[in-house]
Design a protein around this motif. Sequence first.
Motif, PDB file in Angstrom:
ATOM      1  N   PHE A 118       0.830  -1.211   0.000  1.00  0.00           N
ATOM      2  CA  PHE A 118       0.000   0.000   0.000  1.00  0.00           C
ATOM      3  C   PHE A 118       0.865   1.261   0.000  1.00  0.00           C
ATOM      4  CE2 PHE A 118      -3.022  -3.224   1.556  1.00  0.00           C
ATOM      5  CZ  PHE A 118      -4.005  -3.043   0.581  1.00  0.00           C
ATOM      6  N   VAL A 136      -5.429   1.663  -4.447  1.00  0.00           N
ATOM      7  CA  VAL A 136      -5.485   1.170  -3.061  1.00  0.00           C
ATOM      8  C   VAL A 136      -6.820   0.464  -2.801  1.00  0.00           C
ATOM      9  CG1 VAL A 136      -5.645   1.897  -0.632  1.00  0.00           C
ATOM     10  CG2 VAL A 136      -3.866   2.866  -2.107  1.00  0.00           C
ATOM     11  N   ALA A 137      -7.913   1.093  -3.204  1.00  0.00           N
ATOM     12  CA  ALA A 137      -9.241   0.526  -2.933  1.00  0.00           C
ATOM     13  C   ALA A 137      -9.409  -0.822  -3.614  1.00  0.00           C
ATOM     14  CB  ALA A 137     -10.326   1.502  -3.401  1.00  0.00           C
ATOM     15  N   LEU A 139      -6.990  -2.897  -4.752  1.00  0.00           N
ATOM     16  CA  LEU A 139      -6.078  -3.922  -4.230  1.00  0.00           C
ATOM     17  C   LEU A 139      -6.564  -4.426  -2.869  1.00  0.00           C
ATOM     18  CD1 LEU A 139      -3.522  -5.596  -4.650  1.00  0.00           C
ATOM     19  CD2 LEU A 139      -2.230  -3.817  -3.463  1.00  0.00           C
ATOM     20  N   ALA A 140      -7.090  -3.516  -2.052  1.00  0.00           N
ATOM     21  CA  ALA A 140      -7.614  -3.937  -0.742  1.00  0.00           C
ATOM     22  C   ALA A 140      -8.775  -4.909  -0.939  1.00  0.00           C
ATOM     23  CB  ALA A 140      -8.047  -2.724   0.076  1.00  0.00           C
ATOM     24  N   ARG A 141      -9.654  -4.598  -1.881  1.00  0.00           N
ATOM     25  CA  ARG A 141     -10.804  -5.478  -2.111  1.00  0.00           C
ATOM     26  C   ARG A 141     -10.352  -6.833  -2.655  1.00  0.00           C
ATOM     27  NH1 ARG A 141     -13.987  -2.088  -5.604  1.00  0.00           N
ATOM     28  NH2 ARG A 141     -13.530  -0.416  -4.133  1.00  0.00           N
ATOM     29  N   SER A 143      -7.591  -8.383  -2.135  1.00  0.00           N
ATOM     30  CA  SER A 143      -6.715  -9.192  -1.279  1.00  0.00           C
ATOM     31  C   SER A 143      -7.278  -9.463   0.105  1.00  0.00           C
ATOM     32  CB  SER A 143      -5.351  -8.511  -1.142  1.00  0.00           C
ATOM     33  OG  SER A 143      -5.473  -7.287  -0.459  1.00  0.00           O
ATOM     34  N   GLY A 144      -8.348  -8.790   0.492  1.00  0.00           N
ATOM     35  CA  GLY A 144      -8.830  -8.877   1.864  1.00  0.00           C
ATOM     36  C   GLY A 144      -9.832  -9.987   2.125  1.00  0.00           C
ATOM     37  N   ALA A 145     -10.720  -9.715   3.072  1.00  0.00           N
ATOM     38  CA  ALA A 145     -11.639 -10.733   3.595  1.00  0.00           C
ATOM     39  C   ALA A 145     -12.693 -11.153   2.580  1.00  0.00           C
ATOM     40  CB  ALA A 145     -12.321 -10.209   4.856  1.00  0.00           C
ATOM     41  N   GLN A 146     -12.780 -10.471   1.460  1.00  0.00           N
ATOM     42  CA  GLN A 146     -13.691 -10.916   0.400  1.00  0.00           C
ATOM     43  C   GLN A 146     -12.914 -11.298  -0.851  1.00  0.00           C
ATOM     44  OE1 GLN A 146     -16.402  -7.403   0.621  1.00  0.00           O
ATOM     45  NE2 GLN A 146     -17.961  -9.000   0.808  1.00  0.00           N
TER      46      GLN A 146
ATOM     47  N   ALA B 112      -6.407  -9.758   7.275  1.00  0.00           N
ATOM     48  CA  ALA B 112      -7.588  -9.115   6.684  1.00  0.00           C
ATOM     49  C   ALA B 112      -7.935  -7.814   7.395  1.00  0.00           C
ATOM     50  CB  ALA B 112      -8.777 -10.084   6.713  1.00  0.00           C
ATOM     51  N   THR B 115      -5.730  -5.168   5.877  1.00  0.00           N
ATOM     52  CA  THR B 115      -6.278  -4.781   4.575  1.00  0.00           C
ATOM     53  C   THR B 115      -7.489  -3.875   4.759  1.00  0.00           C
ATOM     54  OG1 THR B 115      -5.791  -7.077   3.979  1.00  0.00           O
ATOM     55  CG2 THR B 115      -6.853  -5.712   2.305  1.00  0.00           C
ATOM     56  N   ALA B 122      -9.712   4.234   1.956  1.00  0.00           N
ATOM     57  CA  ALA B 122      -9.932   4.434   0.518  1.00  0.00           C
ATOM     58  C   ALA B 122     -11.395   4.730   0.206  1.00  0.00           C
ATOM     59  CB  ALA B 122      -9.469   3.202  -0.254  1.00  0.00           C
TER      60      ALA B 122
END
Lengths: 288, 288
Positions: A118, A136-137, A139-141, A143-146, B112, B115, B122
């Motif tokens: 990030f 950022v938004a 990549l976060a989506r 790679s994260g919990a979803q 997570a 993230t 974001a």
Amino acid sequence: MFTAALDTAQRAISDFLEQELARLGDDRVAAGMRYATNGGKRLRGFLALESASLFDVPPAQALFAAGAVECLHAYSLVHDDLPCMDDDDLRRGQPTVHVKWDEATAVLVGDALQTFAFECLADPRAGSADQRIDLVATLARASGAQGMVLGQAQDIAAETAATPLTLPQVQELQRNKTGHLIEWPALAGAILGGADPTPLRQYARAIGVAFQIADDILDVTGDAATAGKALQKDAAAGKATFVSLLGLDGARAEAQALVDTAEAALAPYGNKAHNLAALARYIIARDK
Amino acid sequence: MFTAALDTAQRAISDFLEQELARLGDDRVAAGMRYATNGGKRLRGFLALESASLFDVPPAQALFAAGAVECLHAYSLVHDDLPCMDDDDLRRGQPTVHVKWDEATAVLVGDALQTFAFECLADPRAGSADQRIDLVATLARASGAQGMVLGQAQDIAAETAATPLTLPQVQELQRNKTGHLIEWPALAGAILGGADPTPLRQYARAIGVAFQIADDILDVTGDAATAGKALQKDAAAGKATFVSLLGLDGARAEAQALVDTAEAALAPYGNKAHNLAALARYIIARDK
């Protein structure tokens, strides 16, 4: 021509990461971050550079997205290799981070590599503020919990499930675990180019599945020394894979069909996309 | 008045996190994320809300920064509690994530949550693109390999060092481990307010050290049931702390001096900063 382009990209990404990680100093976590991001095929980073080049984004700018996705990928491998996860001792032919140092260091190296991904995207040289926050938004989506982390959790749950997963369940798991992080760099190119991401998304979804099918085929037919990691793990664990569900020939046919889909999706970009087309073919032909 | 303000902020932050985390679904990682962000003093989130309020930033906007820093803090606790790190079974009076689920889940929940912190920042509701990318860049710097993670690595290294750390070494370790993540929300308020961050940074640096001195005092004099976590761990491990280095009276005097410094730094904001001044006093008076 493709192998020369991939080779050039690999060196550019390695130089970028070496340079950016150099300023972190000499302590153990920084050393582990450099170690964990060293080597690898850089396919995700290459995807970012090639997607960006479709829209004439300067490589020096696209390298921040390429470096970010490689750091994100490296963090996922370091944590995935931990004893409490996949418990792997070997990665890219080298001892994994928790073997070379210890588990605490591996947890912290993975954590810091995620942060660093990030940080790369937030760098003013990575794009306009609008582009950077969009990177950022997304990549976060992805790679994260979803996204990727959900896929890893689904993968762990599958190992102890009473019955093997079905094909749609394997498809969903793999889209989360590896697909999103293969789609993201293609999307990043479109974000940096201010372009409609639809064709690149279709392309990247197809090669993401093809990539996983090829991994499943390699797990059965590959050579551990060439791959630089343990193989035949899935069959030993009784896990459902594309090969166990489709058979070896069926998996190969499906992978080829996906590569055809991926190449067709690149039509709007004409000859500018020849490296991306070659990448799709390479993904199912590689031996590691 | 301060306790009512803190209570209101705690509830607003909890409601925000509950709502934002609800859309992640019902799987084990999402459940662990909700569990790990439940409770706690929310001091970092409160700092973000109060700093933002100095510049009349709407609380609904500042909640994204407040939620982000609480997720970042929660991730660090989940990973810090792992058997390979501090090996703690109890946090906020409840079983830690790896005790309630397992180690793999705790690794993924921490991953997570990190993230998710960046995903919060974001969000278009968190500010302008310029503000949001500035929040991402500064949070990444505060928490990564030159911030919080470096402090955790230094803390682990100190446990096996041949000689206890000196006072300057403890100060540097604590600034990294906890200080940066206390400074960040104060800085976030200034970013959202488009204001000079210098006075808030001075304030936050002082309360960051005061917070750690108070923690060291609590570790010696506190009650484990009230604190909701194991105490007297540092003395048992022979670790250098502000108390071991300054003595109990010396540590108390130093904490009070830092609170005075913090209050003085708030002068430019007049009466608008009364909650921040009260927070500084609360930090060294708390019993958990």
